[in-house]
Design a protein around this motif. Sequence first.
Motif, mmCIF file in Angstrom:
data_model
loop_
_atom_site.group_PDB
_atom_site.id
_atom_site.type_symbol
_atom_site.label_atom_id
_atom_site.label_comp_id
_atom_site.label_asym_id
_atom_site.label_seq_id
_atom_site.Cartn_x
_atom_site.Cartn_y
_atom_site.Cartn_z
ATOM 1 N N SER A 27 0.846 -1.133 0.002
ATOM 2 C CA SER A 27 -0.182 -0.002 -0.122
ATOM 3 C C SER A 27 0.879 1.252 -0.118
ATOM 4 O O SER A 27 0.938 2.099 1.007
ATOM 5 C CB SER A 27 -1.013 -0.156 1.206
ATOM 6 O OG SER A 27 -0.353 -0.052 2.306
ATOM 7 N N LEU A 28 1.660 1.401 -1.092
ATOM 8 C CA LEU A 28 2.667 2.385 -1.033
ATOM 9 C C LEU A 28 2.031 3.768 -1.034
ATOM 10 O O LEU A 28 2.706 4.743 -0.516
ATOM 11 C CB LEU A 28 3.280 2.498 -2.570
ATOM 12 C CG LEU A 28 4.075 0.982 -2.870
ATOM 13 C CD1 LEU A 28 4.789 1.297 -4.061
ATOM 14 C CD2 LEU A 28 5.329 0.941 -1.660
ATOM 15 N N LYS A 29 0.883 4.107 -1.377
ATOM 16 C CA LYS A 29 0.427 5.562 -1.209
ATOM 17 C C LYS A 29 -0.003 5.696 0.481
ATOM 18 O O LYS A 29 -0.133 6.737 0.645
ATOM 19 C CB LYS A 29 -0.975 5.507 -2.072
ATOM 20 C CG LYS A 29 -0.456 5.752 -3.432
ATOM 21 C CD LYS A 29 -1.935 5.651 -4.216
ATOM 22 C CE LYS A 29 -2.228 7.368 -4.021
ATOM 23 N NZ LYS A 29 -3.513 7.459 -4.991
ATOM 24 N N GLN A 30 -0.032 4.863 1.299
ATOM 25 C CA GLN A 30 -0.044 4.942 2.638
ATOM 26 C C GLN A 30 1.234 5.387 3.110
ATOM 27 O O GLN A 30 1.341 6.139 4.475
ATOM 28 C CB GLN A 30 -0.337 3.601 3.254
ATOM 29 C CG GLN A 30 -1.842 3.041 2.874
ATOM 30 C CD GLN A 30 -2.883 4.253 3.041
ATOM 31 O OE1 GLN A 30 -3.178 4.557 3.946
ATOM 32 N NE2 GLN A 30 -3.958 4.123 1.880
ATOM 33 N N ILE A 31 2.240 5.599 2.332
ATOM 34 C CA ILE A 31 3.630 5.992 3.224
ATOM 35 C C ILE A 31 3.515 7.469 2.906
ATOM 36 O O ILE A 31 3.133 7.978 1.976
ATOM 37 C CB ILE A 31 4.690 5.443 2.252
ATOM 38 C CG1 ILE A 31 5.026 3.954 2.522
ATOM 39 C CG2 ILE A 31 6.083 5.902 2.716
ATOM 40 C CD1 ILE A 31 6.020 3.189 1.514
ATOM 41 N N ASP A 32 3.760 8.195 3.909
ATOM 42 C CA ASP A 32 3.687 9.707 4.032
ATOM 43 C C ASP A 32 4.262 10.282 2.802
ATOM 44 O O ASP A 32 5.517 9.958 2.871
ATOM 45 C CB ASP A 32 4.386 10.209 5.266
ATOM 46 C CG ASP A 32 4.105 11.548 5.706
ATOM 47 O OD1 ASP A 32 4.113 12.227 4.666
ATOM 48 O OD2 ASP A 32 3.828 11.955 6.589
ATOM 49 N N GLY A 33 3.766 11.199 2.004
ATOM 50 C CA GLY A 33 4.334 11.651 0.892
ATOM 51 C C GLY A 33 5.580 12.530 1.281
ATOM 52 O O GLY A 33 6.366 12.638 0.011
ATOM 53 N N GLU A 34 5.676 12.813 2.399
ATOM 54 C CA GLU A 34 6.921 13.825 2.535
ATOM 55 C C GLU A 34 8.027 12.988 2.485
ATOM 56 O O GLU A 34 9.234 13.308 2.464
ATOM 57 C CB GLU A 34 6.737 14.365 4.014
ATOM 58 C CG GLU A 34 5.659 15.413 4.042
ATOM 59 C CD GLU A 34 5.893 16.686 3.131
ATOM 60 O OE1 GLU A 34 7.101 17.092 3.062
ATOM 61 O OE2 GLU A 34 5.222 17.031 2.709
ATOM 62 N N ILE A 35 8.268 11.522 2.757
ATOM 63 C CA ILE A 35 9.215 10.698 3.131
ATOM 64 C C ILE A 35 9.304 9.564 2.231
ATOM 65 O O ILE A 35 10.027 8.617 2.141
ATOM 66 C CB ILE A 35 9.515 10.181 4.544
ATOM 67 C CG1 ILE A 35 8.069 9.269 4.667
ATOM 68 C CG2 ILE A 35 9.628 11.156 5.540
ATOM 69 C CD1 ILE A 35 8.313 8.585 6.110
ATOM 70 N N ARG A 36 8.198 9.393 1.277
ATOM 71 C CA ARG A 36 8.096 8.381 0.550
ATOM 72 C C ARG A 36 9.201 8.222 -0.545
ATOM 73 O O ARG A 36 9.502 7.172 -0.645
ATOM 74 C CB ARG A 36 6.781 8.640 -0.346
ATOM 75 C CG ARG A 36 6.335 7.320 -1.162
ATOM 76 C CD ARG A 36 5.037 7.362 -1.874
ATOM 77 N NE ARG A 36 3.741 7.921 -1.058
ATOM 78 C CZ ARG A 36 3.131 8.671 -1.220
ATOM 79 N NH1 ARG A 36 2.943 9.599 -2.361
ATOM 80 N NH2 ARG A 36 1.750 9.038 -0.467
#
Length: 147
Positions: A27-36
């Motif tokens: 669920s890659l989109k669940q990783i915070d966009g600031e650190i993805r």
Amino acid sequence: MLSRQIWSEDQKVVNFALDYFAKNKHSLKQIDGEIRSVIFANAVKNGTNEDFDFLLEQYKLTADAALKNEIASGLTTTENPKQIAKIIGILKDQSVIRPQDLFSWFAWMMMNKHSRTETWRWLRENWDYIQKTYSSDQSFDSFPRHA
């Protein structure tokens, strides 16, 4: 801070980021966009070949432009010659990398000291393709400027 600690090879932080990626890889989109993109780059740099291949497959599958960009940014940090060759091999494959995204891949590969020589070779060997595909595009002159 996370990026700096990873690139300075703080093993505790590297391991944290690898674990974080493993827990969230489906669920890659669940990783915070600031650190993805940092998490992806760490998975490429310090993870397994399977992590690299997984991210490349996710790049192919996702329709989300921001996620595609973050995955590409991470993939192009590789130091592995086989992975570099794999990326070089798909640069012209428009079923994988859309023409409008090629320049970003190219620029990131040129910024990576481990892939710079092969990427420069690719540009020289494929200059006719670049001219044919991008001569009427604003990004055309960016290729030699970033080489």
